[in-house]
Enzyme design. Structure first.
Site, mmCIF file in Angstrom:
data_model
loop_
_atom_site.group_PDB
_atom_site.id
_atom_site.type_symbol
_atom_site.label_atom_id
_atom_site.label_comp_id
_atom_site.label_asym_id
_atom_site.label_seq_id
_atom_site.Cartn_x
_atom_site.Cartn_y
_atom_site.Cartn_z
ATOM 1 N N LYS A 76 0.793 -1.232 0.000
ATOM 2 C CA LYS A 76 0.000 0.000 0.000
ATOM 3 C C LYS A 76 0.831 1.291 0.000
ATOM 4 O O LYS A 76 0.375 2.346 0.443
ATOM 5 C CB LYS A 76 -1.002 0.044 1.181
ATOM 6 C CG LYS A 76 -1.828 -1.188 1.408
ATOM 7 C CD LYS A 76 -2.184 -1.965 0.181
ATOM 8 C CE LYS A 76 -3.227 -1.334 -0.708
ATOM 9 N NZ LYS A 76 -3.391 -2.150 -1.953
ATOM 10 N N THR A 77 2.048 1.183 -0.502
ATOM 11 C CA THR A 77 2.907 2.368 -0.533
ATOM 12 C C THR A 77 3.160 2.878 -1.952
ATOM 13 O O THR A 77 3.935 3.815 -2.140
ATOM 14 C CB THR A 77 4.277 2.061 0.108
ATOM 15 O OG1 THR A 77 4.883 0.981 -0.629
ATOM 16 C CG2 THR A 77 4.142 1.685 1.567
ATOM 17 N N GLY A 78 2.532 2.231 -2.951
ATOM 18 C CA GLY A 78 2.759 2.664 -4.333
ATOM 19 C C GLY A 78 3.368 1.569 -5.190
ATOM 20 O O GLY A 78 3.914 1.844 -6.269
ATOM 21 N N THR A 79 3.228 0.324 -4.762
ATOM 22 C CA THR A 79 3.779 -0.824 -5.489
ATOM 23 C C THR A 79 3.253 -0.889 -6.924
ATOM 24 O O THR A 79 4.022 -1.058 -7.871
ATOM 25 C CB THR A 79 3.360 -2.129 -4.752
ATOM 26 O OG1 THR A 79 3.576 -1.954 -3.359
ATOM 27 C CG2 THR A 79 4.126 -3.317 -5.269
ATOM 28 N N TRP B 245 2.008 1.341 -8.854
ATOM 29 C CA TRP B 245 2.513 2.445 -9.678
ATOM 30 C C TRP B 245 3.981 2.205 -10.060
ATOM 31 O O TRP B 245 4.368 2.356 -11.218
ATOM 32 C CB TRP B 245 2.351 3.755 -8.901
ATOM 33 C CG TRP B 245 2.605 4.992 -9.693
ATOM 34 C CD1 TRP B 245 2.529 5.127 -11.055
ATOM 35 C CD2 TRP B 245 2.962 6.274 -9.170
ATOM 36 N NE1 TRP B 245 2.823 6.437 -11.408
ATOM 37 C CE2 TRP B 245 3.085 7.151 -10.276
ATOM 38 C CE3 TRP B 245 3.168 6.772 -7.884
ATOM 39 C CZ2 TRP B 245 3.418 8.498 -10.120
ATOM 40 C CZ3 TRP B 245 3.497 8.110 -7.739
ATOM 41 C CH2 TRP B 245 3.626 8.965 -8.836
ATOM 42 N N HIS C 99 7.764 -7.889 -1.526
ATOM 43 C CA HIS C 99 7.441 -7.135 -0.309
ATOM 44 C C HIS C 99 8.391 -7.542 0.824
ATOM 45 O O HIS C 99 8.238 -7.072 1.953
ATOM 46 C CB HIS C 99 6.012 -7.441 0.150
ATOM 47 C CG HIS C 99 4.943 -6.803 -0.701
ATOM 48 N ND1 HIS C 99 4.978 -5.486 -1.087
ATOM 49 C CD2 HIS C 99 3.794 -7.313 -1.214
ATOM 50 C CE1 HIS C 99 3.898 -5.217 -1.809
ATOM 51 N NE2 HIS C 99 3.174 -6.301 -1.904
ATOM 52 N N ARG D 212 6.037 5.497 1.857
ATOM 53 C CA ARG D 212 4.961 6.491 1.903
ATOM 54 C C ARG D 212 4.732 6.904 3.357
ATOM 55 O O ARG D 212 5.011 6.108 4.272
ATOM 56 C CB ARG D 212 3.722 5.791 1.344
ATOM 57 C CG ARG D 212 2.543 6.639 1.074
ATOM 58 C CD ARG D 212 1.416 5.785 0.513
ATOM 59 N NE ARG D 212 0.372 6.630 -0.008
ATOM 60 C CZ ARG D 212 -0.802 6.204 -0.450
ATOM 61 N NH1 ARG D 212 -1.069 4.907 -0.440
ATOM 62 N NH2 ARG D 212 -1.700 7.029 -0.898
ATOM 63 N N SER E 21 -4.722 3.417 3.474
ATOM 64 C CA SER E 21 -4.851 2.633 2.247
ATOM 65 C C SER E 21 -5.036 1.147 2.580
ATOM 66 O O SER E 21 -5.894 0.468 2.009
ATOM 67 C CB SER E 21 -3.597 2.847 1.388
ATOM 68 O OG SER E 21 -3.720 2.180 0.174
ATOM 69 N N ARG F 3 -7.718 3.248 -5.370
ATOM 70 C CA ARG F 3 -8.736 3.825 -4.492
ATOM 71 C C ARG F 3 -8.781 5.332 -4.724
ATOM 72 O O ARG F 3 -9.513 5.803 -5.576
ATOM 73 C CB ARG F 3 -8.411 3.466 -3.032
ATOM 74 C CG ARG F 3 -9.542 3.734 -2.044
ATOM 75 C CD ARG F 3 -9.090 3.428 -0.624
ATOM 76 N NE ARG F 3 -7.978 4.252 -0.196
ATOM 77 C CZ ARG F 3 -8.101 5.412 0.432
ATOM 78 N NH1 ARG F 3 -9.287 5.853 0.756
ATOM 79 N NH2 ARG F 3 -7.034 6.124 0.756
HETATM 80 P P1 A3P Z 1 -4.823 4.822 -1.790
HETATM 81 O O1 A3P Z 1 -5.474 3.660 -1.117
HETATM 82 O O2 A3P Z 1 -4.325 5.850 -0.814
HETATM 83 O O3 A3P Z 1 -5.635 5.425 -2.862
HETATM 84 P P2 A3P Z 1 -0.011 -0.585 -3.574
HETATM 85 O O4 A3P Z 1 0.079 -0.476 -5.045
HETATM 86 O O5 A3P Z 1 1.323 -0.645 -2.885
HETATM 87 O O6 A3P Z 1 -0.961 -1.623 -3.143
HETATM 88 O O7 A3P Z 1 -0.587 0.808 -3.067
HETATM 89 C C1 A3P Z 1 -1.895 1.160 -3.337
HETATM 90 C C2 A3P Z 1 -2.030 2.660 -3.283
HETATM 91 O O8 A3P Z 1 -1.448 3.247 -4.457
HETATM 92 C C3 A3P Z 1 -3.481 3.084 -3.265
HETATM 93 O O9 A3P Z 1 -3.495 4.293 -2.511
HETATM 94 C C4 A3P Z 1 -3.750 3.305 -4.742
HETATM 95 O O10 A3P Z 1 -4.878 4.110 -5.004
HETATM 96 C C5 A3P Z 1 -2.454 3.967 -5.169
HETATM 97 N N1 A3P Z 1 -2.171 3.828 -6.596
HETATM 98 C C6 A3P Z 1 -2.436 2.770 -7.405
HETATM 99 N N2 A3P Z 1 -2.028 3.022 -8.652
HETATM 100 C C7 A3P Z 1 -1.495 4.270 -8.651
HETATM 101 C C8 A3P Z 1 -0.918 5.093 -9.667
HETATM 102 N N3 A3P Z 1 -0.822 4.689 -10.921
HETATM 103 N N4 A3P Z 1 -0.467 6.323 -9.297
HETATM 104 C C9 A3P Z 1 -0.579 6.749 -8.027
HETATM 105 N N5 A3P Z 1 -1.127 6.012 -7.031
HETATM 106 C C10 A3P Z 1 -1.583 4.781 -7.333
#
Ligand code: A3P
Length: 324
Positions: A69-72, A74, A128, A148, A156, A285
């Site tokens: 949930k830190t931007g994986t 992306w 992870h 994050r 998240s 999300r």
């Molecule tokens: P939020 O729940 O705050 O919206 P992970 O990918 O590590 O599981 O993290 C998920 C978080 O990254 C979620 O945050 C999600 O919405 C956000 N996220 C997913 N795809 C993204 C993207 N392309 N750019 C920026 N944030 C993204």
């Protein structure tokens, strides 16, 4: 043969003594403590142990590491688009864009699940795992880590688990309880702060080998960090590519809005028929900085910041994001 058999017995002994706890997880799964961190279930620990024993990294491999949930998602999308840009971006067609048919997670292997049958053209492997638990052979490879602000990571994760529970007709964990568990470190690959510190300290020791990124900084200047990421991975952009707008194209293709609105991410599923089957849309999300302001009370935020300050005291790392 004998030593192999001994190792299997030894591994079974190791696994049978590990502590389990309900923690911040689905109600029908216990977290399992392994080498100082909480794993989602025993199957993941078993595969981690086997990766630690057997996985042989190639020096050209690039590891994309993160706590959940830190931007994986992306980071995976950006990295995959960078390394395969001549086929997936240049073309510009929908057919060539892999994200139209699968979640970025499906574009590269996850070390603690399976790294067999790798595409020889793709040097990326995600994980992870905490830094201290990476297989020894990874020590010669490049690593990218994304982290994050803990408050947004928690929010998240809470929503992710709540939606996952609801989709299975299970009772979602209450926010206050989830908060307490996360603060105690009893969350996926937690304690979160220890996960981050492991990679942070390693990046200070080996800056050429470990690129340490923050979600918030990437959000503020995605083009700059996309270029930095490409260069670090050994796939830097040529001047000609830059002039043709390749960096911007990749950023756009991997943007939250773009990925979230793809049909496959509205209706598709990952981990089909497995214990962690879920809808792709759980990974998209809000995609915002400081969404915690909408979910945490000022006291909760203060408490988590206090933990962050205590845990990181003595390090130069600042995990808290402040509006500019
Ligand atoms: P939020 O729940 O705050 O919206 P992970 O990918 O590590 O599981 O993290 C998920 C978080 O990254 C979620 O945050 C999600 O919405 C956000 N996220 C997913 N795809 C993204 C993207 N392309 N750019 C920026 N944030 C993204």
């Amino acid at each position: 043969m004998e030593s192999k058999r001994n190792q299997i017995c030894n591994d079974e002994d190791i696994l049978s003594t590990l502590e389990k706890r309900a923690g911040l997880n689905l109600f029908n799964h216990d977290l399992v403590e392994y080498q100082g961190f909480w794993y989602p279930d025993m199957a993941v620990v078993t595969r981690t142990l086997s990766a630690q024993r057997q996985f042989q990294a190639q020096s050209s491999d690039v590891f994309l590491c993160s706590a959940p949930k830190t931007g994986t998602t992306w980071l995976k999308a950006l990295s995959f688009a960078i390394v395969s840009r001549t086929t997936v971006v240049d073309d510009g067609s929908t057919a060539a864009n892999p994200f139209h048919s699968k979640l970025p997670h499906g574009c590269l292997p996850l070390l603690e699940i399976s790294v067999t049958n790798r595409d020889p053209n793709n040097p990326l492997i995600a994980t992870h795992l905490p830094f201290s638990s990476l297989p020894e052979s990874v020590s010669g490879c490049r690593i990218v880590y994304v982290c994050r602000d803990p408050k947004d990571t928690f929010v998240s994760m809470y929503h992710f688990l709540a939606k996952l529970a609801t989709s299975r007709n299970m009772e979602p964990v209450h926010l206050d309880k989830a908060f307490e568990l996360f603060c105690n470190g009893e969350s996926f690959y937690g304690p979160y702060w220890d996960h981050v510190l492991g990679y942070w300290n390693a990046s200070l020791e080996q800056p050429d080998r470990i690129l340490f990124l923050k979600y918030e900084e990437m959000m503020e200047d995605a083009c700059f960090y996309t270029k930095k990421l490409a260069e670090f991975m050994g796939y830097g952009f040529t001047l000609e590519e830059e002039k043709k707008g390749m960096v911007e194209k990749i950023v756009e293709m991997c943007s939250f809005e773009n990925l979230r609105n793809l049909e496959v991410n509205k209706d598709g599923k990952v981990g089909k028929n497995g214990p962690w089957e879920m809808k792709n849309n759980l990974f998209f999300r809000e995609g915002r900085i400081r969404d915690w302001e909408n979910h945490l009370t000022p006291d909760m935020a203060k408490h988590m910041d206090f933990i962050t300050h205590s845990k990181l005291s003595g390090s130069d790392l600042n995990l808290l994001y402040h509006k500019k």
